[in-house]
Design an enzyme around this catalytic site. Structure first.
Site, PDB file in Angstrom:
ATOM      1  N   TYR A 148       3.928   6.441  10.932  1.00  0.00           N
ATOM      2  CA  TYR A 148       4.238   5.085  11.383  1.00  0.00           C
ATOM      3  C   TYR A 148       5.148   4.308  10.431  1.00  0.00           C
ATOM      4  CZ  TYR A 148       0.095   4.281   8.394  1.00  0.00           C
ATOM      5  OH  TYR A 148      -0.822   4.281   7.366  1.00  0.00           O
ATOM      6  N   HIS A 199      -3.449   5.224   4.209  1.00  0.00           N
ATOM      7  CA  HIS A 199      -4.613   4.337   4.297  1.00  0.00           C
ATOM      8  C   HIS A 199      -5.844   5.000   3.683  1.00  0.00           C
ATOM      9  CE1 HIS A 199      -7.593   1.544   5.798  1.00  0.00           C
ATOM     10  NE2 HIS A 199      -8.234   2.561   6.354  1.00  0.00           N
ATOM     11  N   ARG A 228       0.851  -1.183   0.000  1.00  0.00           N
ATOM     12  CA  ARG A 228       0.000   0.000   0.000  1.00  0.00           C
ATOM     13  C   ARG A 228       0.891   1.239   0.000  1.00  0.00           C
ATOM     14  NH1 ARG A 228      -2.280   1.183   5.277  1.00  0.00           N
ATOM     15  NH2 ARG A 228      -0.950   3.026   5.188  1.00  0.00           N
TER      16      ARG A 228
END
Length: 339
Positions: free
Chosen positions: A241, A232, A228
């Site tokens: 993160y 998100h 990905r």
């Protein structure tokens, strides 16, 4: 297949930019997973019933959901199939055998097992296909769905996009098993892992999985390994993160560019054709946005329809309450919502 991947990329770029400018309230891109979307969709039949998660607009795109259809849903206007009652990117199309997206993850997996069993009982030459991410396999619905599909020998393809992250949780913190495919084997489900960055590999795997599911009347689990690249969703900042170096590493290994090299090598697509195609699609998406913004919102009444044949008294009371609130303070509510 490549032209649809390019279209998906352009849609993502423009819609994501529209969100950042405040023209949309929410958006979610497929960057890094375009190949899984399009190549899997190309291997299916229009009669196969798709139960998506939320990162599969390419499947709808392959099935000829128009750019205006996508845009109407994102803006929640009168042309939206869901009549503005869903979050943006919660697409759905009864005509195209594509269940409406649900926000909670994993809800679609047990449903897919049930849909597949219904197809089996009706002796249909079709299967159910459900998409989900690696994070979904940590939900109880995943395990229940695989078990019941195996027991009932339901013709369903469980297609996991193992993209490395469940929002901010990496795979290493989700499970200790060797990926997802082995989980299917534990339930007696034939399983395979495929390179989700390889369009031809994904196409071949899903085509074979579909044939097995229908001819042998059995569930199949496919784990497509991807990454990905994007956040998100538009509400996320993934640099909180994970490192920018990691993101840039995968950007340079774009799966669409990889397929493009193969297309060019075989002489099926020139730089001039691509430049013209990208320009045309960009213009079409921008026109769709402009048109969607000019369409009025669904009627207030539509908040309460399409669930019950006759609207019960408690919903009638809620509708009266909302109308009274609007009449008391009309300036506090959007003027483009017809009552």
């Amino acid at each position: 297949m490549y032209s649809k991947m390019v279209t998906l990329q352009i849609m993502d770029n423009i819609f994501d930019e529209a969100k950042k400018k405040g023209r949309l309230t929410f958006y979610l891109t497929t960057v890094g997973e375009e190949v899984v979307n399009i190549a899997s969709a190309a291997a299916l039949s229009p009669d196969d019933i798709v139960l998506p998660q939320y990162r599969e607009p390419g499947v709808l795109l392959w099935r000829d959901f128009t750019l205006q259809d996508f845009t109407n849903q994102l803006f929640g206007n009168k042309g939206d199939n869901g009549k503005g009652r869903q979050m943006p990117i919660h697409y759905g199309s009864n005509k195209l055998n594509y269940f409406t997206v649900s926000s909670p993850i994993a809800t679609q997996l047990p449903q897919a097992a049930g849909v597949a069993y219904a197809l089996k009982m009706d002796k249909k030459e079709a299967c159910a296909v459900t998409y989900f991410g690696d994070g979904t396999t940590s939900e109880g619905d995943f395990h229940g769905a695989l078990n019941i599909a195996a027991v009932l020998e339901a013709p369903v393809i469980f297609l996991c996009r193992n993209n490395g992250w469940a929002i901010s949780t990496p795979i290493a913190e989700q499970f200790r098993s060797d990926g997802v495919a082995i989980k299917g084997q534990a339930y007696g489900v034939r399983s395979i892992r495929v390179d989700g960055n390889d369009a031809l590999a994904v196409y071949s795997a899903i085509r074979a999985a579909r044939e097995m599911a229908i001819k042998e009347q059995r569930p199949i689990l496919v784990e497509a390994m991807a990454y990905r690249v994007s956040d998100h969703a538009s509400s996320d900042d993934s640099t909180k993160y994970r490192s920018r170096e990691e993101i840039d590493y995968w950007k340079r290994r774009c799966s669409v560019a990889r397929f493009r090299k193969w297309i060019h090598k075989n002489g099926w697509w020139s730089d001039e054709e691509e430049l013209e195609f990208r320009g045309n699609i960009k213009e079409q998406v921008l026109q769709a946005i402009q048109a969607a913004e000019e369409v009025e919102k669904p009627r207030l009444t539509d908040l309460f329809t399409d669930v019950y044949d006759q609207i019960p008294s408690n919903l009638q009371e809620q509708e009266r309450y909302i109308r009274d609130a609007i009449n008391r303070r009309p300036k506090e509510y959007p003027s483009n919502i017809p009552l």
